[in-house]
Write an enzyme that holds these catalytic residues in place. Structure first.
Site, short mmCIF file in Angstrom:
data_model
loop_
_atom_site.label_atom_id
_atom_site.label_comp_id
_atom_site.label_asym_id
_atom_site.label_seq_id
_atom_site.Cartn_x
_atom_site.Cartn_y
_atom_site.Cartn_z
N GLU A 192 49.27 30.75 25.75
CA GLU A 192 50.24 29.90 25.04
C GLU A 192 50.90 28.91 26.00
O GLU A 192 51.27 27.81 25.61
CB GLU A 192 51.30 30.76 24.33
CG GLU A 192 50.74 31.68 23.24
CD GLU A 192 50.24 30.95 21.99
OE1 GLU A 192 50.08 29.71 22.00
OE2 GLU A 192 50.01 31.65 20.98
N TYR B 262 49.81 33.19 29.50
CA TYR B 262 48.86 32.21 30.06
C TYR B 262 48.32 31.31 28.95
O TYR B 262 48.41 30.08 29.04
CB TYR B 262 47.73 32.98 30.73
CG TYR B 262 46.68 32.12 31.41
CD1 TYR B 262 46.93 31.49 32.63
CD2 TYR B 262 45.42 31.95 30.83
CE1 TYR B 262 45.95 30.72 33.25
CE2 TYR B 262 44.44 31.19 31.45
CZ TYR B 262 44.71 30.58 32.66
OH TYR B 262 43.73 29.82 33.29
N GLY C 50 35.45 48.13 29.25
CA GLY C 50 34.83 48.31 27.94
C GLY C 50 33.38 48.70 28.12
O GLY C 50 32.98 49.24 29.16
N VAL D 130 36.19 38.77 37.39
CA VAL D 130 35.02 39.64 37.35
C VAL D 130 34.02 39.35 38.47
O VAL D 130 33.50 40.29 39.09
CB VAL D 130 34.38 39.60 35.94
CG1 VAL D 130 33.73 38.26 35.61
CG2 VAL D 130 33.39 40.72 35.77
P1 NAD Z 1 43.93 30.07 41.82
O1 NAD Z 1 44.83 31.18 41.45
O2 NAD Z 1 42.99 30.26 42.97
O3 NAD Z 1 44.75 28.75 42.09
C1 NAD Z 1 45.98 28.46 41.52
C2 NAD Z 1 46.89 27.90 42.61
O4 NAD Z 1 48.17 27.57 42.02
C3 NAD Z 1 47.17 28.92 43.72
O5 NAD Z 1 47.00 28.32 44.97
C4 NAD Z 1 48.62 29.33 43.48
O6 NAD Z 1 49.27 29.74 44.65
C5 NAD Z 1 49.19 28.06 42.89
N1 NAD Z 1 50.41 28.25 42.07
C6 NAD Z 1 50.62 29.18 41.11
N2 NAD Z 1 51.85 29.03 40.59
C7 NAD Z 1 52.42 27.95 41.22
C8 NAD Z 1 53.68 27.32 41.12
N3 NAD Z 1 54.61 27.73 40.25
N4 NAD Z 1 53.93 26.26 41.95
C9 NAD Z 1 53.01 25.84 42.85
N5 NAD Z 1 51.80 26.42 42.98
C10 NAD Z 1 51.51 27.46 42.17
O7 NAD Z 1 43.08 29.72 40.49
P2 NAD Z 1 41.91 28.66 40.25
O8 NAD Z 1 40.76 29.42 39.74
O9 NAD Z 1 41.75 27.78 41.41
O10 NAD Z 1 42.51 27.85 39.03
C11 NAD Z 1 43.06 26.56 39.19
C12 NAD Z 1 43.50 26.04 37.82
O11 NAD Z 1 42.37 25.98 36.93
C13 NAD Z 1 44.55 26.92 37.13
O12 NAD Z 1 45.48 26.10 36.49
C14 NAD Z 1 43.75 27.69 36.11
O13 NAD Z 1 44.53 28.04 35.00
C15 NAD Z 1 42.65 26.70 35.75
N6 NAD Z 1 41.47 27.41 35.27
C16 NAD Z 1 40.65 28.07 36.13
C17 NAD Z 1 39.56 28.76 35.64
C18 NAD Z 1 38.60 29.50 36.56
O14 NAD Z 1 37.72 30.18 36.05
N7 NAD Z 1 38.69 29.38 37.86
C19 NAD Z 1 39.31 28.80 34.26
C20 NAD Z 1 40.18 28.13 33.42
C21 NAD Z 1 41.25 27.43 33.92
N1 UDP Z 2 36.01 42.47 33.87
C1 UDP Z 2 35.35 43.66 34.18
N2 UDP Z 2 35.59 44.23 35.39
C2 UDP Z 2 36.43 43.69 36.31
C3 UDP Z 2 37.10 42.47 36.01
C4 UDP Z 2 36.87 41.91 34.77
O1 UDP Z 2 34.56 44.17 33.38
O2 UDP Z 2 36.58 44.28 37.40
C5 UDP Z 2 35.74 41.84 32.56
C6 UDP Z 2 36.98 41.46 31.77
O3 UDP Z 2 37.39 42.55 30.96
C7 UDP Z 2 36.47 40.30 30.94
C8 UDP Z 2 35.43 39.64 31.84
O4 UDP Z 2 35.07 40.61 32.80
O5 UDP Z 2 35.84 40.74 29.77
C9 UDP Z 2 35.96 38.40 32.57
O6 UDP Z 2 37.17 38.74 33.19
P1 UDP Z 2 37.96 37.76 34.15
O7 UDP Z 2 39.20 38.46 34.55
O8 UDP Z 2 37.06 37.27 35.21
O9 UDP Z 2 38.30 36.48 33.26
P2 UDP Z 2 38.70 36.22 31.73
O10 UDP Z 2 37.56 35.46 31.18
O11 UDP Z 2 38.85 37.53 31.01
O12 UDP Z 2 39.98 35.48 31.80
#
Ligand code: NAD
Ligand code: UDP
Length: 324
Positions: free
Chosen positions: A149, A147, A207, A189
């Site tokens: 990289e 993810y 943890g 989380v």
């Molecule tokens: P999510 O998993 O709810 O949404 C991702 C969507 O992409 C899903 O609907 C999934 O089915 C679709 N998808 C996955 N692989 C695909 C592919 N190969 N082709 C077409 N569709 C595909 O996650 P989210 O929280 O809505 O995140 C949306 C974007 O924001 C992601 O790129 C994620 O990396 C980025 N992001 C989210 C967060 C967060 O905290 N929510 C944080 C950092 C980055």
């Molecule tokens: N985490 C936790 N319990 C859970 C899910 C996640 O303690 O059931 C912790 C996880 O180890 C991390 C933080 O909560 O330290 C945030 O995790 P999340 O998967 O939401 O996102 P991340 O920021 O790690 O990508």
């Protein structure tokens, strides 16, 4: 002249994507949602299906796609650790091949394209809070690397298409975002703790729970993303979008227990490898360039998310993978 744009949202059925689609449809744009439904389902956008300015395409962005659009929001990628680690090679392909396919489309259509990048590009950060100039500390061979990289490589591709092919790009680095509409079996989380608390299950803290995260409410995040897309062409980013309020995971668990009035117990499980110890965005750049800052405090955002989760019927959701 009409301000209506043809906007493609990849990952548009996901947690953030579906909310972004709602906003863009309400603003009268011609919205195309592309998703392969790996971590989402059609029901997330079913309320939009009868709108004349919304179209849904089941497609995997690792394969080329031919559309005519003015703007692209590239959100397609599994975002929760358990789900992106389930098929890590596919995760990397989605970030890298997906970026190549969509940047090619942007180049051909002269479309503006925004990449949903992540705070994970900073890895387990040595500087705190994280500024955009910090280059990060990612383990390239660890279980999160597919993810982290993949997203770093996507940023590289965005900047190279920008420099070499003059593609009009934007990069936002999203920090942990939560809110109504999260998949109940997403494994992140906030969704885990709320689901566990509401169903009287043990709350699983990984943890000692002293690692920190900064939680941004969904609507604040989507507003920041739209401002970035609509901002000046010279400002391509990357820009941090997140809420600087920082909490330990144990604090979050206690807040959820208190707000739900749950009898659930906190239990401690092993900390997954490479789990970042702290994370907090420096949002000086977003404030200066976009006039953006988050409005929703965690207590109120959690309240709204808990209310939404109370009406969720768990048997209507398919867990994307067993890792939640
Ligand atoms: P999510 O998993 O709810 O949404 C991702 C969507 O992409 C899903 O609907 C999934 O089915 C679709 N998808 C996955 N692989 C695909 C592919 N190969 N082709 C077409 N569709 C595909 O996650 P989210 O929280 O809505 O995140 C949306 C974007 O924001 C992601 O790129 C994620 O990396 C980025 N992001 C989210 C967060 C967060 O905290 N929510 C944080 C950092 C980055
Ligand atoms: N985490 C936790 N319990 C859970 C899910 C996640 O303690 O059931 C912790 C996880 O180890 C991390 C933080 O909560 O330290 C945030 O995790 P999340 O998967 O939401 O996102 P991340 O920021 O790690 O990508």
């Amino acid at each position: 002249m009409s301000q209506i744009k043809r906007v493609l949202v990849t990952g548009g059925a996901g947690f953030l994507g579906s909310h972004l689609c709602e906003r863009l449809v309400a603003e009268k744009h011609d919205v195309i949602c592309v998703d392969n439904f790996f971590t989402s389902q059609k029901t997330n956008v079913s309320h939009l299906l009868n709108r004349p300015n919304f179209e849904l395409i089941r497609h995997d962005i690792t394969h080329p796609l031919w559309l005519e659009v003015d703007e692209i929001y590239n959100l397609a990628c599994p975002a929760a650790p358990g789900h992106y680690q389930y098929n890590p090679i596919k995760t990397m392909k989605t970030s890298v091949m997906g970026a190549i396919n969509l940047l090619g489309m942007a180049k051909r259509c002269r479309a503006k394209i925004l990449q949903a990048s992540t705070s994970e590009v900073y890895g387990d950060p040595e500087i705190h809070p994280q500024t955009e100039s910090y280059r990060g500390s990612v383990n390239p061979i660890g279980i999160r690397a597919c993810y982290d990289e993949g997203k770093r490589a996507a940023e590289t591709l965005f900047m190279d298409y920008h420099r070499h092919n003059k593609v009009n790009v934007r990069i936002v680095r999203i920090f942990n975002t939560y809110g109504p509409g999260m998949h109940p079996f997403d494994g992140r989380v906030v969704s885990n703790f709320i689901r566990q608390a509401l169903h009287g299950e043990d709350i699983t803290v990984f943890g000692a729970g002293d690692q920190t995260r900064s939680f941004c409410y969904r609507d604040d995040l989507v507003e920041g993303m739209i401002r970035m897309m609509n901002g000046p062409d010279e400002f391509v980013g990357p820009v941090n979008i997140g809420n600087p309020g920082e909490f330990t995971i144990l604090e979050l668990a206690k807040m959820v227990i208190e707000q739900t009035g749950s009898k659930s117990k906190i239990i401690y499980k092993d900390l997954p490898a490479d789990d970042p110890t702290r994370r907090r965005p420096d949002i000086t750049l977003a404030k200066a360039k976009l006039g953006w800052e988050p409005k929703m405090p965690l207590t109120e955002g959690l309240k709204r998310t808990i209310e939404w989760f109370k009406n969720v019927k768990l048997d209507e959701f398919r867990a994307p993978t067993p890792n939640y």
